[in-house]
Design an enzyme around this catalytic site. Structure first.
Site, PDB file in Angstrom:
ATOM      1  N   ILE A  98       0.845  -1.209   0.000  1.00 51.33           N
ATOM      2  CA  ILE A  98       0.000   0.000   0.000  1.00 51.33           C
ATOM      3  C   ILE A  98       0.879   1.258   0.000  1.00 51.33           C
ATOM      4  CG2 ILE A  98      -1.835   1.247   1.237  1.00 51.33           C
ATOM      5  CD1 ILE A  98      -2.965  -1.307   2.248  1.00 51.33           C
TER       6      ILE A  98
ATOM      7  N   HIS B 217      -1.584   4.681  -9.719  1.00 48.32           N
ATOM      8  CA  HIS B 217      -2.261   5.376  -8.622  1.00 48.32           C
ATOM      9  C   HIS B 217      -1.623   6.755  -8.492  1.00 48.32           C
ATOM     10  CE1 HIS B 217      -4.362   5.959  -4.902  1.00 48.32           C
ATOM     11  NE2 HIS B 217      -3.252   6.086  -4.216  1.00 48.32           N
TER      12      HIS B 217
HETATM   13  P1  A3D Z   1       1.927   6.342   8.896  1.00 50.97           P
HETATM   14  O1  A3D Z   1       0.790   6.517   9.822  1.00 50.97           O
HETATM   15  O2  A3D Z   1       3.035   7.340   8.923  1.00 50.97           O
HETATM   16  O3  A3D Z   1       2.528   4.867   9.137  1.00 50.97           O
HETATM   17  C1  A3D Z   1       3.680   4.408   8.514  1.00 50.97           C
HETATM   18  C2  A3D Z   1       4.406   3.520   9.525  1.00 50.97           C
HETATM   19  O4  A3D Z   1       5.532   2.952   8.856  1.00 50.97           O
HETATM   20  C3  A3D Z   1       4.932   4.257  10.762  1.00 50.97           C
HETATM   21  O5  A3D Z   1       4.407   3.659  11.942  1.00 50.97           O
HETATM   22  C4  A3D Z   1       6.445   4.079  10.673  1.00 50.97           C
HETATM   23  O6  A3D Z   1       7.074   3.928  11.942  1.00 50.97           O
HETATM   24  C5  A3D Z   1       6.539   2.816   9.850  1.00 50.97           C
HETATM   25  N1  A3D Z   1       7.846   2.629   9.203  1.00 50.97           N
HETATM   26  C6  A3D Z   1       8.669   3.541   8.664  1.00 50.97           C
HETATM   27  N2  A3D Z   1       9.773   2.950   8.180  1.00 50.97           N
HETATM   28  C7  A3D Z   1       9.633   1.620   8.413  1.00 50.97           C
HETATM   29  C8  A3D Z   1      10.417   0.482   8.150  1.00 50.97           C
HETATM   30  N3  A3D Z   1      11.605   0.600   7.542  1.00 50.97           N
HETATM   31  N4  A3D Z   1       9.965  -0.720   8.533  1.00 50.97           N
HETATM   32  C9  A3D Z   1       8.773  -0.851   9.144  1.00 50.97           C
HETATM   33  N5  A3D Z   1       7.974   0.196   9.435  1.00 50.97           N
HETATM   34  C10 A3D Z   1       8.404   1.406   9.071  1.00 50.97           C
HETATM   35  O7  A3D Z   1       1.410   6.270   7.380  1.00 50.97           O
HETATM   36  P2  A3D Z   1       0.020   5.677   6.837  1.00 50.97           P
HETATM   37  O8  A3D Z   1      -0.261   4.404   7.537  1.00 50.97           O
HETATM   38  O9  A3D Z   1      -0.999   6.759   6.838  1.00 50.97           O
HETATM   39  O10 A3D Z   1       0.411   5.422   5.313  1.00 50.97           O
HETATM   40  C11 A3D Z   1       1.342   4.405   4.987  1.00 50.97           C
HETATM   41  C12 A3D Z   1       1.694   4.466   3.503  1.00 50.97           C
HETATM   42  O11 A3D Z   1       0.521   4.195   2.707  1.00 50.97           O
HETATM   43  C13 A3D Z   1       2.220   5.817   3.006  1.00 50.97           C
HETATM   44  O12 A3D Z   1       3.297   5.607   2.114  1.00 50.97           O
HETATM   45  C14 A3D Z   1       1.035   6.410   2.267  1.00 50.97           C
HETATM   46  O13 A3D Z   1       1.424   7.337   1.266  1.00 50.97           O
HETATM   47  C15 A3D Z   1       0.434   5.164   1.667  1.00 50.97           C
HETATM   48  N6  A3D Z   1      -0.959   5.285   1.230  1.00 50.97           N
HETATM   49  C16 A3D Z   1      -1.290   4.631   0.080  1.00 50.97           C
HETATM   50  C17 A3D Z   1      -2.585   4.682  -0.390  1.00 50.97           C
HETATM   51  C18 A3D Z   1      -2.932   3.965  -1.652  1.00 50.97           C
HETATM   52  O14 A3D Z   1      -4.063   3.984  -2.081  1.00 50.97           O
HETATM   53  C19 A3D Z   1      -1.908   3.243  -2.389  1.00 50.97           C
HETATM   54  C20 A3D Z   1      -3.558   5.412   0.302  1.00 50.97           C
HETATM   55  C21 A3D Z   1      -3.187   6.064   1.462  1.00 50.97           C
HETATM   56  C22 A3D Z   1      -1.870   5.987   1.933  1.00 50.97           C
END
Ligand code: A3D
EC number: 1.1.1.37
Length: 320
Positions: A119, A176
């Site tokens: 994701i 995307h």
């Molecule tokens: P966030 O709440 O910041 O969570 C990301 C987590 O990843 C944090 O808890 C970090 O500590 C952890 N992290 C960072 N580096 C590492 C690593 N090396 N190993 C393991 N964990 C790590 O972000 P989120 O949950 O809101 O979003 C996560 C990702 O999804 C981002 O890249 C967003 O851009 C993406 N995203 C994609 C979509 C799609 O539709 C594809 C939609 C929304 C968000």
């Protein structure tokens, strides 16, 4: 029979919501991995403690050790950073590519038989890189985007027509990003295609065009409102729909970022296409007929993803 094991790599906004949804739907035992100490442990305990009131069974473990994902049936990857207002998904490429390397190696070492759903953004390039770093079979590594983009499109259409979103189907293909391709001809209300609904006076072409644009900007709209991160409820729900299709061998036809080799004139490339997801992972890529305009939009989107993949190769030598 033992419950399936679901590993969530990343315990942030989406990771926590994924864990909660997997728990409530009783999809299996959940292991949440993150590099942040305490976050996966705290969220796992909190979710476990909601079990008695919500009435679900399952085990929930938070960890900072990849060894704990051993034998996972499904891995959903959200590790990395999300965007903030003013950023595009592509701005995340450098930092999230490094994250994909460590995640890919962790999955390869401990859960090589898992169905992997990426994701992390920028989605199409990250799922490609994750597959390269992990070395898992292409049919077992895919990306979630089309289900979310289609869900946003369906929500806007259901509001416009004042009908249940259950009866609205929609297709969003391509990468995307800003070049994603919402296909109006393949989107329907109970089988009636959108162009017919325009002719029937349910909406105007201008309003439909505005909905298409709002779908393309759907992620940015939420980032603009939240200001501190990006969407997480709908992305997590979409990821769970894909995981469930695999775990229950549902043979769902879902748009997702899949490895396309032969169809759509592509040779070995990850991009959003309709797929069948069942016990074999991505069991089939479904090739639909596009008209000239749709093909031109799709090609533009593919080019944008190609640019990102090339950028990844420029950053990490092992990818070229
Ligand atoms: P966030 O709440 O910041 O969570 C990301 C987590 O990843 C944090 O808890 C970090 O500590 C952890 N992290 C960072 N580096 C590492 C690593 N090396 N190993 C393991 N964990 C790590 O972000 P989120 O949950 O809101 O979003 C996560 C990702 O999804 C981002 O890249 C967003 O851009 C993406 N995203 C994609 C979509 C799609 O539709 C594809 C939609 C929304 C968000």
């Amino acid at each position: 029979m033992a419950r399936p094991k679901i590993a969530l790599i990343g315990a942030g906004q989406i990771g926590g919501t994924l864990a909660h949804l997997a728990a409530v739907k009783e999809l299996g035992d959940v292991v949440m991995f993150d590099i942040a100490e305490g976050t996966p442990q705290g969220k796992s305990l909190d979710i476990a403690e909601s079990g008695p009131a919500a009435k679900f069974d399952g085990s929930f473990k938070g960890t900072n050790d990849y060894a704990d994902i051993a034998g996972a049936d499904v891995c959903i990857v959200t590790a990395g950073v999300p965007r903030k207002p003013g950023m595009s998904r592509d701005d995340l490429l450098g930092i999230n590519l490094k994250v994909m390397k460590s995640v890919g190696e962790g999955i390869a070492a401990h859960a090589p038989n898992a169905f992997v759903i990426c994701i992390t953004n920028p989605l199409d390039a990250m799922v490609w890189a994750l597959r390269e770093f992990s070395g898992l079979p292409h049919n077992m590594v895919c990306g979630m985007a089309g289900v979310l983009d289609s869900a946003r499109f369906r929500h806007f259409l259901a509001e416009e027509f004042d009908v249940s979103m259950r009866d609205v189907t929609a297709f969003v293909l391509g990468g995307h990003g800003d070049t994603m391709v919402p296909l109006t001809r393949y989107s329907t209300v109970a089988g009636i295609p959108l162009p017919d609904l325009v002719q029937m006076g349910w909406t105007s072409q201008e309003k439909l065009d505005a909905i298409v644009q709002r779908t393309r900007d759907g992620g940015a709209e939420i980032v603009g409102l939240l200001k501190t991160g990006s969407a997480f409820y709908a992305p997590a729900t979409s990821g769970i729909e894909m995981a469930e299709a695999y775990l229950k061998d549902q043979k769902r036809l879902l748009p997702c970022a899949a490895y396309v080799d032969g169809a759509y004139g592509l040779n070995g490339f990850y991009v959003g296409v309709p797929t069948i997801i069942g016990a074999g992972g991505i069991e089939r890529v479904v090739e639909i007929k596009m008209n000239k305009d749709e093909q031109a939009m799709f090609d533009k989107s593919v080019d944008a993803v190609k640019g990102l993949v090339e950028a990844c190769k420029g950053i990490d030598d092992s990818l070229s």
